[in-house]
Scaffold this motif. Structure first.
Motif, PDB file in Angstrom:
ATOM      1  N   TYR A 141       0.838  -1.213   0.000  1.00  0.00           N
ATOM      2  CA  TYR A 141       0.000   0.000   0.000  1.00  0.00           C
ATOM      3  C   TYR A 141       0.868   1.257   0.000  1.00  0.00           C
ATOM      4  CZ  TYR A 141      -3.341   3.573   1.508  1.00  0.00           C
ATOM      5  OH  TYR A 141      -4.106   4.711   1.609  1.00  0.00           O
ATOM      6  N   ARG A 148       1.386   6.783  -6.810  1.00  0.00           N
ATOM      7  CA  ARG A 148       0.208   7.616  -7.051  1.00  0.00           C
ATOM      8  C   ARG A 148       0.521   9.087  -6.808  1.00  0.00           C
ATOM      9  NH1 ARG A 148      -5.341   6.725  -3.614  1.00  0.00           N
ATOM     10  NH2 ARG A 148      -3.834   6.656  -1.913  1.00  0.00           N
ATOM     11  N   CYS A 167     -11.052   5.265  -2.890  1.00  0.00           N
ATOM     12  CA  CYS A 167     -10.904   4.145  -1.965  1.00  0.00           C
ATOM     13  C   CYS A 167      -9.732   3.323  -2.472  1.00  0.00           C
ATOM     14  CB  CYS A 167     -12.176   3.297  -1.907  1.00  0.00           C
ATOM     15  SG  CYS A 167     -12.650   2.611  -3.520  1.00  0.00           S
ATOM     16  N   TYR A 201      -1.517  12.733   6.775  1.00  0.00           N
ATOM     17  CA  TYR A 201      -1.129  11.697   7.740  1.00  0.00           C
ATOM     18  C   TYR A 201       0.365  11.834   8.057  1.00  0.00           C
ATOM     19  CZ  TYR A 201      -5.342   8.676   7.069  1.00  0.00           C
ATOM     20  OH  TYR A 201      -6.602   8.139   7.027  1.00  0.00           O
ATOM     21  N   PHE A 212      -6.120  11.429  -1.350  1.00  0.00           N
ATOM     22  CA  PHE A 212      -7.584  11.463  -1.503  1.00  0.00           C
ATOM     23  C   PHE A 212      -8.197  12.408  -0.487  1.00  0.00           C
ATOM     24  CE2 PHE A 212      -9.267   8.958   2.116  1.00  0.00           C
ATOM     25  CZ  PHE A 212      -8.144   8.270   2.556  1.00  0.00           C
ATOM     26  N   ARG A 214     -11.822  13.157   1.796  1.00  0.00           N
ATOM     27  CA  ARG A 214     -12.806  12.285   2.445  1.00  0.00           C
ATOM     28  C   ARG A 214     -14.096  12.161   1.650  1.00  0.00           C
ATOM     29  NH1 ARG A 214      -9.744   9.187   5.613  1.00  0.00           N
ATOM     30  NH2 ARG A 214      -8.351  10.448   6.888  1.00  0.00           N
ATOM     31  N   GLY A 231     -13.756   5.699   0.791  1.00  0.00           N
ATOM     32  CA  GLY A 231     -13.664   4.586   1.720  1.00  0.00           C
ATOM     33  C   GLY A 231     -13.454   5.129   3.124  1.00  0.00           C
ATOM     34  N   ILE A 235     -10.955   5.113  11.835  1.00  0.00           N
ATOM     35  CA  ILE A 235      -9.799   5.970  12.078  1.00  0.00           C
ATOM     36  C   ILE A 235     -10.315   7.264  12.690  1.00  0.00           C
ATOM     37  CG2 ILE A 235      -7.961   7.312  10.986  1.00  0.00           C
ATOM     38  CD1 ILE A 235      -7.796   5.074   8.843  1.00  0.00           C
ATOM     39  N   CYS A 318      -6.591  -1.069   3.837  1.00  0.00           N
ATOM     40  CA  CYS A 318      -5.210  -0.623   3.637  1.00  0.00           C
ATOM     41  C   CYS A 318      -4.362  -0.557   4.911  1.00  0.00           C
ATOM     42  CB  CYS A 318      -5.196   0.707   2.912  1.00  0.00           C
ATOM     43  SG  CYS A 318      -5.948   1.969   3.902  1.00  0.00           S
TER      44      CYS A 318
HETATM   45  C1  3EB Z   1      -8.128   5.702   5.556  1.00  0.00           C
HETATM   46  O1  3EB Z   1      -9.032   6.464   5.950  1.00  0.00           O
HETATM   47  C2  3EB Z   1      -8.557   4.312   5.189  1.00  0.00           C
HETATM   48  O2  3EB Z   1      -5.584   5.304  -0.359  1.00  0.00           O
HETATM   49  O3  3EB Z   1      -7.174   5.963  -1.707  1.00  0.00           O
HETATM   50  C3  3EB Z   1      -9.654   5.080   2.505  1.00  0.00           C
HETATM   51  C4  3EB Z   1      -9.990   5.730   1.308  1.00  0.00           C
HETATM   52  C5  3EB Z   1      -8.392   4.572   2.665  1.00  0.00           C
HETATM   53  C6  3EB Z   1      -9.049   5.877   0.288  1.00  0.00           C
HETATM   54  C7  3EB Z   1      -6.779   5.551  -0.604  1.00  0.00           C
HETATM   55  C8  3EB Z   1      -7.454   4.712   1.637  1.00  0.00           C
HETATM   56  C9  3EB Z   1      -7.786   5.361   0.458  1.00  0.00           C
HETATM   57  O4  3EB Z   1      -6.943   6.031   5.517  1.00  0.00           O
HETATM   58  C10 3EB Z   1      -7.997   3.841   3.904  1.00  0.00           C
END
Ligand code: 3EB
Length: 338
Positions: A141, A148, A167, A201, A212, A214, A231, A235, A318
């Protein structure tokens, strides 16, 4: 937006409406005349993930003004009606490694979009084998995230604020596959006040952050707008919560979806009802289906469209401790606020 103008320039003419249908189909049935979509369970090029419920096959179809012929560029197959574009970038990552494959898939996808009338991404769906596997010193991942993000930056696409909704799930095998939906106008990116933005993050989750937002809110023509919810997992802040407890993880994911819905409803100027969401639930363990379904259905209402339309897939999430992830979209009338 509610005021019709007879003197708008061509570029401002509203796009034809975009439609979505979640179709349950028997194996071997011909796909409907859509721009494209996602087969699960069975069907041409179905995801390499078990469909836990309902039985059979499901095709998530994105439908434009007219059936459009499939075109190709690099590893991308796509179709467009001039207002909307659906495509799939597919690349076997075994020869090159996943980071290079992700970079290539996104680079090809961005070349396609740059040449079209509809270059703005509304939503991305990423699927890759062995998402949690450590390979060559890093988790797959994280390799995907590196390739990406690099492609986004090189193509001068928003890799941070304003990134598309998405996602990323782990399949049991198969090539890297990126499904994408694009339109003429950029959507409005939405974040979750309960969560650190994924593109911010801390680097303990990997040297390159996931690309991405939300959620994204997009005008889809015909007096409607679509909310695409990425997705969504258990968290809070940037930390995984309720490790090992699938019931609590499902409840926390639903709290995150509620928070995103609330922000989106304010931006959209209309209500976005939980019971009207079209959801896909990804479960790491098939044996968790009954618990997850019970929590989900009691939240959305057992007789709601959301409960009836929901599909459950077995997939890896992931982060290794995550057991469940929920993605959704909704269609609502265009708001009073332009
Ligand atoms: C998260 O919130 C969970 O890497 O495109 C959710 C939605 C998640 C998209 C992505 C990963 C992705 O981090 C994982």
């Amino acid at each position: 937006m509610s005021v019709a103008s007879s003197s708008t320039s061509h570029a401002l003419v509203a796009p034809g409406p975009l439609h979505f249908r979640r179709l349950r189909l028997v194996q071997g049935a011909a796909p409907p005349p859509a721009l494209g979509g996602r087969w699960v369970g069975a069907g041409e090029g179905a995801l390499h993930a078990a469909l836990l419920a309902p039985e059979g096959a499901v095709f998530d179809a994105w439908i434009g003004r007219a059936p459009a012929e499939e075109r190709r560029h690099g590893c991308v197959r796509y179709a467009t009606d001039g207002d909307w574009l659906h495509g799939i970038a597919e690349l076997d990552d075994r020869a090159t490694g996943l980071q290079a494959a992700a970079h290539r898939a996104y680079t090809d996808l961005f070349v396609v979009l740059a040449a079209q009338r509809c270059p703005n991404l509304l939503r991305l769906w990423n699927y890759l084998a062995d998402i949690n596997l450590e390979a060559g010193g890093s988790e797959r991942y994280r390799q995907f995230n590196a390739g990406r993000q690099q492609a986004f930056v090189e193509a001068r696409r928003s890799a941070f604020e304003g990134a598309p909704a998405a996602c990323a799930l782990g399949m049991r095998d198969g090539a890297l596959r990126v499904y994408f939906l694009a339109g003429r106008r950029p959507p409005l990116a939405i974040e979750n006040p309960r969560q650190v933005s994924a593109y911010r993050y801390p680097d303990r989750y990997g040297p390159r952050s996931p690309t991405f937002s939300r959620a994204a809110l997009a005008d889809i023509g015909g007096g409607r707008q679509a909310l695409f919810i990425s997705g969504t997992a258990s968290i809070v802040g940037h930390a995984t919560v309720h490790a090992g407890d699938v019931r609590r993880q499902t409840e926390e994911s639903l709290r995150n979806i509620a928070a995103v819905r609330q922000v989106a409803a304010e931006r959209a100027g209309v209500e976005i009802l939980l019971g009207e969401l079209i959801c896909t639930v990804y479960l790491r363990r098939a044996a968790d289906l009954a618990v997850v379904r019970e929590v989900f259905e009691s939240a959305v209402g057992a007789d709601s469209p959301a409960a009836r339309e929901c599909i459950y897939l077995q997939a890896d999430i992931c982060r290794a401790e995550l057991l469940v992830e929920i993605e959704a979209h909704a269609f609502v009338p265009s708001g009073a606020v332009a």
